[in-house]
Scaffold this active site. Structure first.
Site, PDB file in Angstrom:
ATOM      1  N   GLY A  39     -24.892 -64.203 -28.845  1.00 41.31           N
ATOM      2  CA  GLY A  39     -24.528 -65.511 -29.364  1.00 41.31           C
ATOM      3  C   GLY A  39     -23.705 -65.566 -30.624  1.00 41.31           C
ATOM      4  O   GLY A  39     -23.190 -66.640 -30.971  1.00 41.31           O
TER       5      GLY A  39
ATOM      6  N   GLU B 188     -27.867 -58.819 -27.428  1.00 41.71           N
ATOM      7  CA  GLU B 188     -27.032 -58.958 -26.228  1.00 41.71           C
ATOM      8  C   GLU B 188     -25.690 -59.619 -26.552  1.00 41.71           C
ATOM      9  O   GLU B 188     -25.338 -60.648 -25.977  1.00 41.71           O
ATOM     10  CB  GLU B 188     -27.769 -59.827 -25.188  1.00 41.71           C
TER      11      GLU B 188
ATOM     12  N   GLY C  90     -21.864 -60.619 -26.491  1.00 42.42           N
ATOM     13  CA  GLY C  90     -20.752 -60.571 -25.547  1.00 42.42           C
ATOM     14  C   GLY C  90     -19.474 -60.903 -26.282  1.00 42.42           C
ATOM     15  O   GLY C  90     -18.653 -60.047 -26.607  1.00 42.42           O
TER      16      GLY C  90
ATOM     17  N   ARG D 289     -11.231 -72.032 -20.711  1.00 45.64           N
ATOM     18  CA  ARG D 289     -11.949 -72.547 -21.889  1.00 45.64           C
ATOM     19  C   ARG D 289     -11.348 -73.826 -22.488  1.00 45.64           C
ATOM     20  O   ARG D 289     -12.100 -74.745 -22.807  1.00 45.64           O
ATOM     21  CB  ARG D 289     -12.100 -71.463 -22.969  1.00 45.64           C
TER      22      ARG D 289
ATOM     23  N   CYS E 271      -2.016 -78.286 -11.004  1.00 43.66           N
ATOM     24  CA  CYS E 271      -1.817 -79.737 -10.851  1.00 43.66           C
ATOM     25  C   CYS E 271      -3.001 -80.544 -11.380  1.00 43.66           C
ATOM     26  O   CYS E 271      -3.732 -81.180 -10.602  1.00 43.66           O
ATOM     27  CB  CYS E 271      -1.558 -80.041  -9.391  1.00 43.66           C
ATOM     28  N   GLU E 272      -3.222 -80.458 -12.661  1.00 47.45           N
ATOM     29  CA  GLU E 272      -4.255 -81.271 -13.323  1.00 47.45           C
ATOM     30  C   GLU E 272      -3.782 -81.537 -14.737  1.00 47.45           C
ATOM     31  O   GLU E 272      -3.271 -80.627 -15.401  1.00 47.45           O
ATOM     32  CB  GLU E 272      -5.583 -80.511 -13.445  1.00 47.45           C
TER      33      GLU E 272
ATOM     34  N   TYR F 102     -14.864 -64.432 -21.897  1.00 45.96           N
ATOM     35  CA  TYR F 102     -14.899 -65.610 -21.022  1.00 45.96           C
ATOM     36  C   TYR F 102     -13.482 -66.072 -20.671  1.00 45.96           C
ATOM     37  O   TYR F 102     -13.207 -67.260 -20.562  1.00 45.96           O
ATOM     38  CB  TYR F 102     -15.734 -66.739 -21.663  1.00 45.96           C
TER      39      TYR F 102
HETATM   40  N1  LLP Z   1     -27.477 -63.141 -23.261  1.00 43.82           N
HETATM   41  C1  LLP Z   1     -27.650 -64.188 -22.447  1.00 43.82           C
HETATM   42  C2  LLP Z   1     -28.938 -64.367 -21.786  1.00 43.82           C
HETATM   43  C3  LLP Z   1     -26.616 -65.118 -22.258  1.00 43.82           C
HETATM   44  O1  LLP Z   1     -26.803 -66.165 -21.449  1.00 43.82           O
HETATM   45  C4  LLP Z   1     -25.368 -64.922 -22.923  1.00 43.82           C
HETATM   46  C5  LLP Z   1     -24.264 -65.860 -22.726  1.00 43.82           C
HETATM   47  C6  LLP Z   1     -25.225 -63.795 -23.747  1.00 43.82           C
HETATM   48  C7  LLP Z   1     -26.298 -62.924 -23.905  1.00 43.82           C
HETATM   49  C8  LLP Z   1     -23.944 -63.495 -24.480  1.00 43.82           C
HETATM   50  O2  LLP Z   1     -23.650 -64.480 -25.395  1.00 43.82           O
HETATM   51  P1  LLP Z   1     -22.424 -64.310 -26.409  1.00 43.82           P
HETATM   52  O3  LLP Z   1     -22.742 -63.200 -27.365  1.00 43.82           O
HETATM   53  O4  LLP Z   1     -21.213 -63.981 -25.594  1.00 43.82           O
HETATM   54  O5  LLP Z   1     -22.319 -65.628 -27.058  1.00 43.82           O
HETATM   55  N2  LLP Z   1     -18.456 -69.507 -21.138  1.00 43.82           N
HETATM   56  C9  LLP Z   1     -18.850 -69.893 -22.480  1.00 43.82           C
HETATM   57  C10 LLP Z   1     -19.977 -69.025 -23.015  1.00 43.82           C
HETATM   58  C11 LLP Z   1     -21.192 -68.983 -22.134  1.00 43.82           C
HETATM   59  C12 LLP Z   1     -22.271 -68.074 -22.656  1.00 43.82           C
HETATM   60  C13 LLP Z   1     -23.277 -67.797 -21.607  1.00 43.82           C
HETATM   61  N3  LLP Z   1     -24.332 -66.891 -21.997  1.00 43.82           N
HETATM   62  C14 LLP Z   1     -17.614 -69.870 -23.360  1.00 43.82           C
HETATM   63  O6  LLP Z   1     -16.528 -69.533 -22.885  1.00 43.82           O
HETATM   64  O7  LLP Z   1     -17.692 -70.212 -24.542  1.00 43.82           O
END
Ligand code: LLP
Length: 420
Positions: free
Chosen positions: A241, A275, A277, A314, A344-345, A373
């Site tokens: 997160g 975790e 990302g 995004r 086309c949007e 993402y």
């Molecule tokens: N762990 C779990 C259980 C999650 O659901 C997520 C992300 C992460 C870790 C990784 O989170 P991060 O470090 O990347 O924030 N598509 C959206 C973001 C969706 C996040 C979903 N879960 C965007 O483009 O902002």
């Protein structure tokens, strides 16, 4: 520039030592480009921040599950956070050891749970009582142990957008923190269930670490209370997160997170899992695109490029801001313009109301902070082939995903006999 690996050299945008224009020429556009150095640096900043305690950084594959990206992290000893059987296969192929893989998600199927148990992954993050019962059934029928944690919904608000906030009872995620005890107690009596951890993931694009403090307090309190009922927990998983800088977000860093977590967790005999990302891969990636046409009327100027919302969803989905820069900056009068794609949007845009010199047809532009993402949420909408992906390491640029072919777009489809 937001990443020292993505920079201007002699007036040309470079990803490490390769110019964006060279990459556009060689691999065509739209093109996702990732800097291996930037990925490694982001992972290392987490590793360094948490050296003082036993920990495992599990890269959240959903942010970008490209095999080349994943292999970059696997060979550094990183773990993987997965959410589907597809990601499990990818993680194993990329070289993550099964003992470094954890499995999240509210809707794992029994087939996926069985695969996870058979592959001997480190931990399954269970999100409901019914899922726990399903896990028990699968483990019992396989006669194999199932190490699990409960994902706790700690009732903590965090995250940059309502769609990506996850830690309150209004969200579908986890088991409400007050409801977890009977589940652990029940699980302890099942011969094949192994309660090894406790987890929370409170949201995404979190720029201030304060909400983690509240989630950590909830988890540590639960760990202590679980101990008193004889249910010792080894793994404390605080999810992902941490945010990145899209546009003046000024996010706190892994070091800031460590400062908050270390004093609380040190010496408790717990292994910390995280975790991340976005904070590993967002800034390591750019989406390279070419200008197709320009047009303007009524005071509005559009620049139509060959990348669209199917490549980077995004902006259309979250009204997200991604900086767009020129591969070869032009001088001259700046104008206000929208950068839009061919889909086309009206919602198909990459950038709105930006002020920059009007690019010319054929100019190469780069959408920044697009590594997370980006490709992983791309689609074939409008029957557009998904982009190619390239991993750059110094002067070397490797194609890590071919551009889709027109045949790929039709794969598996057919016209019924009666219509032929
Ligand atoms: N762990 C779990 C259980 C999650 O659901 C997520 C992300 C992460 C870790 C990784 O989170 P991060 O470090 O990347 O924030 N598509 C959206 C973001 C969706 C996040 C979903 N879960 C965007 O483009 O902002």
């Amino acid at each position: 520039m937001k990443s020292s690996f993505i920079h201007y050299k002699q007036g040309r945008l470079h990803i490490e030592d390769v110019s964006a224009e060279t990459l556009a020429e060689r691999f065509d556009t739209p093109l996702y480009v990732y800097s291996r150095g930037a990925i490694e640096a982001a992972f290392t900043s987490y590793q360094k921040a948490f050296t003082e305690i036993p920990h495992l950084i599990c890269y959240s594959l959903k942010a970008n599950s490209n095999l080349g990206v994943a292999a970059t992290l696997a060979r550094l000893g990183c773990g993987a956070d997965i959410v589907s059987g597809g990601e499990l296969r990818r993680a194993l192929l990329a070289g993550f050891s099964a003992g470094h893989i954890i499995f999240s998600g509210v809707g794992k199927t029994k087939d996926e749970l069985a695969l996870a148990i058979q592959k001997n992954i480190r931990m399954i993050n269970v999100e409901s009582e019914e899922e726990l019962r399903a896990l028990n059934e699968v483990a019992t029928s396989l006669k194999r142990p199932a190490p699990f944690s409960l994902r706790v919904n700690p009732d903590v608000r965090a995250g940059g957008h309502p769609h990506i906030s996850t830690g309150t009872p209004k969200n579908k995620f986890g088991v409400y923190h007050k409801d977890i005890f009977p589940l652990y107690q029940w699980a302890r009596k099942q011969p094949y269930l192994r309660p090894v951890g406790i987890q929370a993931h409170i949201g995404s694009q979190i720029t201030k670490v304060a909400p983690y403090k509240r989630a950590l307090a909830v988890l540590l309190d639960l760990v202590q209370r679980l101990e008193t009922i004889g249910c010792g927990i080894e793994i404390l998983d605080l999810g992902g997160g941490l945010g990145v800088d899209y546009h003046g977000d000024n996010p706190q860093t892994p070091d800031d997170l460590a400062k908050l977590i270390l004093p609380q967790v040190k010496g408790r005999g717990l292994q910390l899992f995280l975790e991340p990302g976005r904070s590993i891969i967002a800034q390591a990636g750019v989406l390279v695109t070419k200008v197709l046409y320009r047009k303007g009327a009524g005071g509005k100027q559009f620049v139509i490029v060959d990348a669209a919302m199917n490549d980077l969803a995004r902006p259309a989905l979250y009204d997200a801001y991604h900086e767009v820069i020129e591969a070869r900056p032009r001088t001259g009068k700046k104008v206000k313009l929208d950068i839009v794609g061919p889909v086309c949007e009206s919602g198909d845009y990459l950038a709105r109301e930006r002020t920059m010199p009007l690019p010319k047809q054929g100019d190469v532009l780069a959408v920044l902070t697009a590594g997370a993402y980006g490709f992983s949420m791309s689609s074939q909408y409008n029957s557009r082939r998904r982009a190619a992906e390239v991993l750059v390491h110094g002067k070397t640029a490797d194609l890590v995903r071919e551009r889709e072919s027109y045949d790929d777009l039709l794969k598996g489809e057919s016209i019924p006999e009666s219509l032929r």
